[in-house]
Design an enzyme around this catalytic site. Structure first.
Site, PDB file in Angstrom:
ATOM      1  N   GLY A 195     -10.210  -7.892  -0.665  1.00  0.00           N
ATOM      2  CA  GLY A 195      -9.060  -8.180   0.189  1.00  0.00           C
ATOM      3  C   GLY A 195      -8.621  -9.628   0.127  1.00  0.00           C
ATOM      4  O   GLY A 195      -7.450  -9.938  -0.146  1.00  0.00           O
TER       5      GLY A 195
ATOM      6  N   ARG B 273       0.820  -1.222   0.000  1.00  0.00           N
ATOM      7  CA  ARG B 273       0.000   0.000   0.000  1.00  0.00           C
ATOM      8  C   ARG B 273       0.850   1.267   0.000  1.00  0.00           C
ATOM      9  O   ARG B 273       0.441   2.277  -0.557  1.00  0.00           O
ATOM     10  CB  ARG B 273      -0.933   0.005   1.213  1.00  0.00           C
ATOM     11  CG  ARG B 273      -2.080  -0.946   1.014  1.00  0.00           C
ATOM     12  CD  ARG B 273      -3.046  -0.890   2.144  1.00  0.00           C
ATOM     13  NE  ARG B 273      -4.298  -1.502   1.746  1.00  0.00           N
ATOM     14  CZ  ARG B 273      -5.247  -1.860   2.573  1.00  0.00           C
ATOM     15  NH1 ARG B 273      -5.107  -1.657   3.869  1.00  0.00           N
ATOM     16  NH2 ARG B 273      -6.359  -2.400   2.121  1.00  0.00           N
TER      17      ARG B 273
ATOM     18  N   LYS C 116     -20.073 -14.964   1.885  1.00  0.00           N
ATOM     19  CA  LYS C 116     -21.514 -14.759   1.944  1.00  0.00           C
ATOM     20  C   LYS C 116     -22.019 -14.020   0.736  1.00  0.00           C
ATOM     21  O   LYS C 116     -21.339 -13.185   0.151  1.00  0.00           O
ATOM     22  CB  LYS C 116     -21.864 -13.993   3.228  1.00  0.00           C
ATOM     23  CG  LYS C 116     -21.826 -14.917   4.439  1.00  0.00           C
ATOM     24  CD  LYS C 116     -22.413 -14.251   5.652  1.00  0.00           C
ATOM     25  CE  LYS C 116     -21.382 -13.339   6.287  1.00  0.00           C
ATOM     26  NZ  LYS C 116     -21.894 -12.433   7.251  1.00  0.00           N
TER      27      LYS C 116
ATOM     28  N   GLY D 139     -13.372  -2.921   0.341  1.00  0.00           N
ATOM     29  CA  GLY D 139     -14.720  -2.360   0.214  1.00  0.00           C
ATOM     30  C   GLY D 139     -14.862  -1.395  -0.947  1.00  0.00           C
ATOM     31  O   GLY D 139     -15.886  -1.388  -1.645  1.00  0.00           O
TER      32      GLY D 139
HETATM   33  P1  ADP Z   1     -13.082 -10.620  -0.616  1.00  0.00           P
HETATM   34  O1  ADP Z   1     -12.376 -10.186   0.647  1.00  0.00           O
HETATM   35  O2  ADP Z   1     -12.115 -10.940  -1.723  1.00  0.00           O
HETATM   36  O3  ADP Z   1     -14.179  -9.679  -1.038  1.00  0.00           O
HETATM   37  P2  ADP Z   1     -14.833 -12.379   0.864  1.00  0.00           P
HETATM   38  O4  ADP Z   1     -14.418 -11.714   2.135  1.00  0.00           O
HETATM   39  O5  ADP Z   1     -16.206 -12.174   0.389  1.00  0.00           O
HETATM   40  O6  ADP Z   1     -13.779 -12.047  -0.314  1.00  0.00           O
HETATM   41  O7  ADP Z   1     -14.641 -13.949   0.979  1.00  0.00           O
HETATM   42  C1  ADP Z   1     -13.508 -14.560   1.507  1.00  0.00           C
HETATM   43  C2  ADP Z   1     -13.864 -15.552   2.552  1.00  0.00           C
HETATM   44  O8  ADP Z   1     -14.783 -16.498   2.053  1.00  0.00           O
HETATM   45  C3  ADP Z   1     -12.666 -16.341   3.006  1.00  0.00           C
HETATM   46  O9  ADP Z   1     -12.492 -16.111   4.380  1.00  0.00           O
HETATM   47  C4  ADP Z   1     -13.049 -17.786   2.723  1.00  0.00           C
HETATM   48  O10 ADP Z   1     -12.639 -18.670   3.747  1.00  0.00           O
HETATM   49  C5  ADP Z   1     -14.556 -17.729   2.683  1.00  0.00           C
HETATM   50  N1  ADP Z   1     -15.151 -18.829   1.924  1.00  0.00           N
HETATM   51  C6  ADP Z   1     -15.045 -19.114   0.631  1.00  0.00           C
HETATM   52  N2  ADP Z   1     -15.734 -20.220   0.301  1.00  0.00           N
HETATM   53  C7  ADP Z   1     -16.323 -20.656   1.436  1.00  0.00           C
HETATM   54  C8  ADP Z   1     -17.187 -21.749   1.765  1.00  0.00           C
HETATM   55  N3  ADP Z   1     -17.561 -22.637   0.834  1.00  0.00           N
HETATM   56  N4  ADP Z   1     -17.608 -21.869   3.038  1.00  0.00           N
HETATM   57  C9  ADP Z   1     -17.216 -20.977   3.962  1.00  0.00           C
HETATM   58  N5  ADP Z   1     -16.410 -19.936   3.741  1.00  0.00           N
HETATM   59  C10 ADP Z   1     -15.972 -19.767   2.485  1.00  0.00           C
HETATM   60 MG    MG Z   2     -12.893 -10.356   2.701  1.00  0.00          MG
END
Ligand code: ADP
Ligand code: MG
Length: 389
Positions: free
Chosen positions: A346, A37, A197, A369
């Site tokens: 992230g 960063r 989610k 975000g």
């Molecule tokens: P980003 O930070 O890239 O936007 P998210 O925070 O939405 O992504 O998602 C990342 C999280 O999703 C990780 O902590 C990962 O462990 C979780 N994850 C992915 N697939 C599953 C699953 N099938 N069941 C539970 N958690 C999951």
């Molecule tokens: Mg995340």
């Protein structure tokens, strides 16, 4: 068009307040664990220094409640000294007489790093008193803190409303990448979604519905969609209240002729045992934690045909090496595809870095975000307040 630092005249000798996102991970010794960063902000800092600004740099770090010696920005100032030898000063306050004195001693082309903005109450609340103090210490305001651009805070929103302003190169690049990808996409355009989610990601999927040719859905969010298709999901993560919204998205995609692919097999856990399962075997105790080999192959084949890829959300619980394979293989396929690739979020960016292919992704949007908001097609509040030219 919003003003960038390139369009700022008369920078020499002016007090320029630059808001950066130096929210870097520190260990207990104060050593920076990952300086990405800071490195990302160097072109903007270098430009302003070369133009002869009296540069005042500010940022937040972590979520302190008042002063916290483990969240001081001093290590960041030390890191900056490597790129700008003999030019960087540090002040252990955010504003007040010590800051005023330090600024009065600042020569053109020198940098003063202020202490963590969140040590003082009012930054996150965009308090008028906080804004007034920041306004007192600068003639021009520049925002390059992409990571907080989706929030309205004193140092990236309040102050921008009151001062002549511009955005730095980092924010400019992020906006350009998403603007081009959405307004003028290369086809086939493949969008990949995953993550824990579905709750905060439905808008994102809706936004690409009008543009993408293929949508691949994996990770935890896939189970809400599978449920919408009437597939049993066992104890896998599932937002039951959003099953109808997922159904609507699937119907809209069908109307528009967009191909949506959901997992057809899974790496699931049952009482501590890990198994590869096909639907509709996932029921009862089974919890789906990664896409299975058949799904991975199906996704890879779409990815390799793509000319543009946008990806948010790991396809499994990648932090656990038993459930990393799907994400890792998809990351490698994206890197090898030859498509113009954007990865945002992230965890998604970390997953790509862990897969060792980060340097072969065209754009890693590290804003978390803020990247998600851009993928939703939204305007970021901190960008909205930058002067138009
Ligand atoms: P980003 O930070 O890239 O936007 P998210 O925070 O939405 O992504 O998602 C990342 C999280 O999703 C990780 O902590 C990962 O462990 C979780 N994850 C992915 N697939 C599953 C699953 N099938 N069941 C539970 N958690 C999951
Ligand atoms: Mg995340």
């Amino acid at each position: 068009m919003k003003r960038t630092i390139r369009e700022l005249n008369d920078i020499k000798g002016k007090r320029v307040l630059l808001r950066c996102d130096f929210n870097v991970p520190l260990d207990n010794w104060g050593d920076i664990q990952n300086a990405n960063r800071i490195d990302a902000a160097l072109p903007t800092i270098k430009y302003l220094v070369e133009k002869g600004a009296k540069l005042i740099v500010c940022s937040h770090l972590g979520r302190p409640k008042g002063y916290d010696k483990f969240l001081s920005l001093f290590p960041v100032a030390v890191y900056l000294m490597k790129s700008f030898p003999n030019k960087v000063k540090f002040c252990s306050k955010v504003f007040g007489p010590e800051v005023d004195l330090a600024i009065s001693k600042l020569r053109d082309g020198e940098i003063l790093m202020l202490e963590n903005l969140r040590f003082v109450k009012g930054e996150e609340e965009n308090s008028p008193t906080f804004v007034k103090e920041l306004c007192k210490i600068c003639d021009i305001y520049v925002d390059d803190a992409f990571g907080v651009a989706h929030r309205k805070q004193a140092s990236n929103y309040g102050v921008a409303l009151k001062k002549p302003n511009a955005m730095g190169f980092l924010i400019e690049k992020e906006l350009e990448v998403f603007d081009k990808a959405f307004k003028n996409p290369a086809h086939p355009f493949v969008a990949i979604f995953g993550g824990a989610k579905v709750d905060d990601k439905l808008n994102l999927i809706s936004n690409v519905l009008g543009m993408a040719d293929v949508i691949l859905i994996g990770g935890g969010m896939a189970y809400t969609f599978l449920q919408a298709e009437g597939v049993s999901v066992g104890n896998s993560i599932c937002s039951h209240e959003l099953v109808n919204d997922a159904k609507t998205i699937l119907e809209k995609a069908k109307e528009k002729g967009i191909k949506v692919l959901l997992p057809v097999d899974h790496i699931a856990e049952c009482n501590g045992k890990v198994k590869t399962v096909r639907q509709p075997e996932i029921e009862g105790e089974f919890v789906g934690f990664d896409i299975g080999p058949k799904t991975t192959k199906m996704f890879q084949s779409e990815i390799l045909k793509a000319k543009q890829i946008i990806w948010n959300g790991p396809l499994g619980k990648y932090e656990d090496k038993r459930f990393r394979k799907g994400t890792e293989k998809v990351a490698k396929a994206v890197a090898n595809s030859g498509a113009y690739s954007i990865v945002g979020g992230g965890d998604s960016v970390s997953a790509v870095q862990e897969a060792g292919v980060a340097d072969r992704i065209n754009h890693l949007s590290t804003g978390g975000g803020a990247s998600l908001k851009l993928m939703e097609g939204k305007i970021l509040p901190a960008v909205e307040v930058i002067d138009s030219i």
